[in-house]
Design a protein around this motif. Structure first.
Motif, PDB file in Angstrom:
ATOM      1  N   ALA A 150       1.412   0.134   1.054  1.00  0.00           N
ATOM      2  CA  ALA A 150       1.418  -0.032   0.314  1.00  0.00           C
ATOM      3  C   ALA A 150       0.610  -1.290  -0.997  1.00  0.00           C
ATOM      4  N   PRO A 151       0.796  -1.252  -2.221  1.00  0.00           N
ATOM      5  CA  PRO A 151       0.089  -1.957  -2.100  1.00  0.00           C
ATOM      6  C   PRO A 151       0.022  -3.743  -2.383  1.00  0.00           C
ATOM      7  N   ALA A 152      -1.561  -3.999  -2.242  1.00  0.00           N
ATOM      8  CA  ALA A 152      -2.174  -5.285  -1.115  1.00  0.00           C
ATOM      9  C   ALA A 152      -0.913  -6.218  -2.318  1.00  0.00           C
ATOM     10  N   THR A 153       0.196  -6.401  -3.024  1.00  0.00           N
ATOM     11  CA  THR A 153       0.893  -7.721  -3.366  1.00  0.00           C
ATOM     12  C   THR A 153       1.157  -8.794  -2.985  1.00  0.00           C
ATOM     13  N   SER A 181       1.783  -1.317  -9.928  1.00  0.00           N
ATOM     14  CA  SER A 181       1.458  -0.989  -8.704  1.00  0.00           C
ATOM     15  C   SER A 181       1.918   0.336  -7.827  1.00  0.00           C
ATOM     16  N   THR A 182       2.917   0.713  -7.672  1.00  0.00           N
ATOM     17  CA  THR A 182       2.631   1.642  -7.290  1.00  0.00           C
ATOM     18  C   THR A 182       1.771   2.750  -7.293  1.00  0.00           C
ATOM     19  N   LEU A 183       1.811   3.106  -8.693  1.00  0.00           N
ATOM     20  CA  LEU A 183       0.635   4.097  -9.125  1.00  0.00           C
ATOM     21  C   LEU A 183      -0.240   3.928  -8.788  1.00  0.00           C
ATOM     22  N   ASN A 184      -0.844   2.504  -8.526  1.00  0.00           N
ATOM     23  CA  ASN A 184      -2.678   2.571  -8.660  1.00  0.00           C
ATOM     24  C   ASN A 184      -2.801   2.995  -6.795  1.00  0.00           C
ATOM     25  N   VAL A 185      -1.437   2.920  -5.852  1.00  0.00           N
ATOM     26  CA  VAL A 185      -1.241   3.500  -4.359  1.00  0.00           C
ATOM     27  C   VAL A 185      -1.105   4.768  -3.957  1.00  0.00           C
ATOM     28  N   ALA A 234       3.245  -4.212  12.683  1.00  0.00           N
ATOM     29  CA  ALA A 234       3.965  -4.952  14.486  1.00  0.00           C
ATOM     30  C   ALA A 234       4.584  -4.354  14.555  1.00  0.00           C
ATOM     31  N   LEU A 235       5.218  -3.625  14.733  1.00  0.00           N
ATOM     32  CA  LEU A 235       6.822  -3.133  15.137  1.00  0.00           C
ATOM     33  C   LEU A 235       6.654  -1.752  15.123  1.00  0.00           C
ATOM     34  N   LEU A 236       5.278  -0.938  14.991  1.00  0.00           N
ATOM     35  CA  LEU A 236       4.459   0.531  15.025  1.00  0.00           C
ATOM     36  C   LEU A 236       3.728   0.513  16.398  1.00  0.00           C
ATOM     37  N   ASP A 237       3.392  -1.119  16.245  1.00  0.00           N
ATOM     38  CA  ASP A 237       2.146  -1.782  17.447  1.00  0.00           C
ATOM     39  C   ASP A 237       0.238  -0.320  15.974  1.00  0.00           C
ATOM     40  N   VAL A 238       0.567  -0.811  15.670  1.00  0.00           N
ATOM     41  CA  VAL A 238      -0.847  -0.313  14.299  1.00  0.00           C
ATOM     42  C   VAL A 238      -1.397  -1.447  13.674  1.00  0.00           C
ATOM     43  N   GLN A 239      -2.827  -1.801  13.904  1.00  0.00           N
ATOM     44  CA  GLN A 239      -3.560  -2.906  13.564  1.00  0.00           C
ATOM     45  C   GLN A 239      -3.448  -2.372  11.532  1.00  0.00           C
ATOM     46  N   GLN A 240      -2.978  -3.116  11.133  1.00  0.00           N
ATOM     47  CA  GLN A 240      -3.370  -2.831   9.734  1.00  0.00           C
ATOM     48  C   GLN A 240      -4.558  -2.856   9.466  1.00  0.00           C
ATOM     49  N   ILE A 241      -4.844  -1.972   7.972  1.00  0.00           N
ATOM     50  CA  ILE A 241      -6.570  -2.358   7.177  1.00  0.00           C
ATOM     51  C   ILE A 241      -5.633  -3.013   6.189  1.00  0.00           C
ATOM     52  N   SER A 242      -6.217  -4.219   5.806  1.00  0.00           N
ATOM     53  CA  SER A 242      -5.497  -5.053   4.705  1.00  0.00           C
ATOM     54  C   SER A 242      -6.366  -4.468   3.221  1.00  0.00           C
ATOM     55  N   ARG A 273      -5.971  -2.475  -2.942  1.00  0.00           N
ATOM     56  CA  ARG A 273      -5.964  -3.438  -3.940  1.00  0.00           C
ATOM     57  C   ARG A 273      -5.786  -1.954  -5.223  1.00  0.00           C
ATOM     58  N   THR A 274      -4.841  -2.516  -5.897  1.00  0.00           N
ATOM     59  CA  THR A 274      -4.851  -2.002  -6.781  1.00  0.00           C
ATOM     60  C   THR A 274      -6.149  -1.699  -7.627  1.00  0.00           C
ATOM     61  N   THR A 275      -6.704  -2.335  -8.395  1.00  0.00           N
ATOM     62  CA  THR A 275      -7.610  -2.317  -9.147  1.00  0.00           C
ATOM     63  C   THR A 275      -8.638  -1.779  -8.936  1.00  0.00           C
ATOM     64  N   SER A 276      -8.317  -1.430  -7.809  1.00  0.00           N
ATOM     65  CA  SER A 276      -9.712  -0.307  -7.556  1.00  0.00           C
ATOM     66  C   SER A 276      -8.987   1.381  -7.435  1.00  0.00           C
ATOM     67  N   PHE A 277      -8.038   1.936  -7.343  1.00  0.00           N
ATOM     68  CA  PHE A 277      -7.582   3.115  -7.385  1.00  0.00           C
ATOM     69  C   PHE A 277      -6.930   3.270  -8.822  1.00  0.00           C
ATOM     70  N   GLU A 278      -7.275   4.373  -9.884  1.00  0.00           N
ATOM     71  CA  GLU A 278      -5.858   4.617 -11.545  1.00  0.00           C
ATOM     72  C   GLU A 278      -4.614   4.586 -10.605  1.00  0.00           C
ATOM     73  N   ALA A 279      -4.078   4.551 -11.608  1.00  0.00           N
ATOM     74  CA  ALA A 279      -2.371   4.815 -12.202  1.00  0.00           C
ATOM     75  C   ALA A 279      -2.444   6.024 -12.121  1.00  0.00           C
ATOM     76  N   ALA A 280      -1.357   5.807 -11.501  1.00  0.00           N
ATOM     77  CA  ALA A 280      -0.712   8.117 -11.537  1.00  0.00           C
ATOM     78  C   ALA A 280      -0.800   8.533 -12.964  1.00  0.00           C
ATOM     79  N   GLU A 281      -0.064   9.396 -13.320  1.00  0.00           N
ATOM     80  CA  GLU A 281       0.096   9.763 -14.253  1.00  0.00           C
ATOM     81  C   GLU A 281       2.127   9.877 -13.991  1.00  0.00           C
ATOM     82  N   GLN A 282       2.477  10.198 -14.775  1.00  0.00           N
ATOM     83  CA  GLN A 282       4.140   9.783 -14.566  1.00  0.00           C
ATOM     84  C   GLN A 282       4.439  11.235 -15.544  1.00  0.00           C
TER      85      GLN A 282
END
Ligand SMILES: Cc1cc2nc3c(=O)[nH]c(=O)nc-3n(C[C@H](O)[C@H](O)[C@H](O)COP(=O)(O)OP(=O)(O)OC[C@H]3O[C@@H](n4cnc5c(N)ncnc54)[C@H](O)[C@@H]3O)c2cc1C
Ligand SMILES: Nc1ncnc2c1ncn2[C@@H]1O[C@H](COP(=O)(O)O)[C@@H](O)[C@H]1O
Lengths: 249, 313
Positions: free
Chosen positions: B89-92, B17-21, B104-112, B148-157
């Protein structure tokens, strides 16, 4: 122990939603509304805790327009003891909702707050986790089993790899998943009784919370439609199409 | 733009999932750090260092971070966030549990659960089980986003980024890990599988699911399920595909004995090719299927097995 259960009024899960012609949102007028399905599971769990003698009182809380009273009455008819409406129109964003719920929690001093894992309108999956952060309480999210043991709460969480068990120090915030329980239907006598149960109303102002939005919705559109497919009548035909036409096997 | 990607891992290795993010992060800017927060997590940090195009891996290695508990991790993200414009972060289940607390700790409205990026402050995300797509602009100075991990390709390594230690976690002592029951399988993982065979209530029993598993093995596929099949106990919870389960987008998704409720479609309708096998020609699954076969599944599965066998290359 007192249990607080935040519940949300949403479009009924069985309704097919329609995007408004002006792309400002989805059509909400003359649409059947209901309690968010995950919130029903949260209410059910709280009532079971009271029936088991673990909890003394169950308080349902809704943030939203005055029609949210209907949702609160549904919670009362299921068996909650009291209701609190924080009246706002429109319903604010999850961070503001979490701040309002924190203010309510500070007045009510519950031993546990049980929420749904997700509201099926915005699909945000944020409010419970945010509330736990603001209160600096433990969090058990996506819970499919819950056991209170003295001052700790043992939960099983549904995670991507399977199940995870964690132990939470009370007071705890719990967000519930689908398989925690099967919510009951309210009986007619209980629906009648619910009309007389206490419902108090607050406003963001009297709770001292700024609910101004951080996000601007620029447009809401229909998702891309899939092109119509074809029917096959045999396994050989299907395998041939998958292999030679779609080239996916 | 400077972006912090919260790496998902099990201490020894990085979750895909990290690779998609990271690919999503690349659409925002080219200064990307990946946080690997765990305990004894050099394995995962080294693997993260190979992700192509990232600047650094930040490794937070502390006992309190061993089990990914949000109460201990969120303060670390809070303290790191001041150096960034975006935290992704991944939506896992890992990211969904953790990131809202940090927001919440940062007082930010997250976008999911974003599926698209229009600009550094404007994102597209599905709402109402994917029945509508919303474009939202964030007015927060810092953006916290799950992807959403399926919406982005996995980065290469192919890279070798430096690994730098960081500290700043707390041991909140609010919760403790007490074990897990992970589903072990030789098959590919649902969220990254190229082919998925999914069964619904029509399968009737867990014994019958074995038929699907055999079919899946012939195709090198993963096995998924509808909520009804999971609720009935035919398969474990982590098989569930849908609005409230996993989102998948394989090249081929074969739905067997699944009606195609909107909540199920929400998790699989971005698959490249969809096959529906169902005896009810009115089933809504046929409306999204590229190839539909109106048939009793108990006849279809053995025939499909045989046809694959006969034409196996
Ligand atoms: C809040 C909420 C969240 C939800 N989240 C999810 C989710 O994440 N994922 C999900 O999947 N669902 C979810 N659901 C449930 C969803 O609404 C449906 O109830 C569910 O997807 C139905 O599963 P199914 O298609 O297996 O069962 P059914 O709808 O019962 O369909 C069974 C199908 O099998 C076919 N069939 C039966 N026997 C045979 C046979 N012998 N041969 C061929 N075909 C046969 C039937 O024709 C029928 O179409 C959610 C619901 C709610 C309210
Ligand atoms: N307006 C609201 N009023 C009360 N509770 C809410 C409200 N919005 C969300 N919640 C609670 O937070 C849960 C998760 O919602 P969300 O974070 O929006 O997906 C819901 O299941 C409710 O328990």
């Amino acid at each position: 122990m007192k249990v607080l259960v935040p519940i949300k009024r949403v479009i009924d899960a069985n309704i097919k939603v329609r995007v408004k012609a002006d792309h400002s949102g989805v059509e909400l007028s003359n649409v059947k509304m209901a309690m968010n399905p995950f919130c029903e599971i949260a209410v059910e769990e709280a009532i079971r805790l009271r029936e088991a003698g673990t909890a003394e009182e169950v308080v349902v809380v809704a943030v939203g327009p005055s029609q949210s009273q209907e949702t609160l009455r549904t919670g009362l008819a299921m068996g909650a003891d009291r209701a609190i409406l924080v009246e706002t129109d429109p319903i604010p964003e999850p961070l503001a909702i979490a701040k309002l719920l924190k203010a309510v929690a500070e007045k009510e001093n519950p031993g546990m707050i049980i929420l749904g894992k997700q509201a099926i309108d915005g699909d945000n999956n944020q409010t419970g986790q945010m509330l736990a952060g603001l209160l600096n309480w433990s969090i058990g999210s996506f819970v499919s089993n819950l056991e209170v043991a003295g001052s700790s709460v043992k939960v099983t969480r549904e995670v991507d790899g399977g199940l995870e068990n964690i132990e939470l120090v009370a007071p705890a915030v719990i967000t519930v998943d689908l398989r925690l329980n099967e919510p009951r239907y309210a009986s007619l006598p209980n629906i009648m009784k619910a009309k007389k149960k206490p419902l108090e109303t607050h406003t963001p102002e009297d709770l001292g919370v700024d609910v101004s939005p951080r996000l601007e919705v620029l447009q809401v559109v229909e998702p891309a439609a899939r092109a119509a497919g074809v029917l096959v009548t045999s396994a050989d035909e299907l395998v041939d199409k998958l292999r030679n036409e779609a080239k996916v096997i | 733009m400077s972006i912090l990607v919260i790496g998902e891992h099990d201490n020894s290795s990085l979750r895909p999932s990290t690779l998609n993010v990271v690919s999503a992060a690349k659409e925002l800017g080219d200064s990307i750090d990946v946080l690997v927060a765990g305990s004894d997590c050099q394995g995962a940090a080294q693997e993260a260092a190979t992700i192509t195009g990232i600047a650094r891996v930040l490794a937070a290695d502390e006992l309190a971070l061993a089990d990914g508990l949000a109460e201990n991790l969120a303060p670390l993200i809070q303290s790191l966030a001041e150096n960034y414009t975006h935290v992704l972060a991944p939506a896992t289940t890992y990211g969904k549990n953790l990131l809202p607390r940090a927001a919440a700790l940062l007082d930010v409205q997250q976008i999911s659960d974003i599926s698209g990026i229009e600009s550094p402050d404007t994102f597209v995300r599905p709402i109402y089980a994917g029945n509508a797509m919303a474009t939202v602009r964030s007015g927060d100075a810092l953006k916290l986003i799950t992807v959403r991990t399926t919406s982005f390709e996995a980065a290469e390594q192919t890279g070798s980024a430096p690994v730098e230690p960081v500290s700043g976690s707390v041991d909140a002592q609010l919760s403790t890990f007490a074990g897990e029951e992970l589903t072990r399988s030789e098959r590919p993982e649902l969220t990254t599988a190229d082919i998925i065979v999914s069964g619904g209530r029509g399968m009737q029993s867990s014994e019958n699911f074995a038929m699907l598993e055999a079919l899946a093995d012939k195709l090198g596929a993963a096995v998924g399920a509808s909520r009804a099949a999971v609720d009935a106990g035919y398969v474990p919870n982590d098989y569930q595909v849908g609005q409230t389960g996993k989102v998948v987008a394989p090249s081929l998704y074969i739905a067997v004995g699944i009606s195609g409720a909107i909540q199920h479609l929400a998790g699989m309708k971005d698959s490249k090719i969809i096959v529906a096998i169902n005896k009810d020609e009115e089933a809504p699954i046929f409306q999204v299927a590229d190839y539909g076969w109106v048939v009793d599944l108990f006849e279809a599965i053995p025939q499909l097995d045989a046809a694959l066998e006969a034409t196996a290359r």
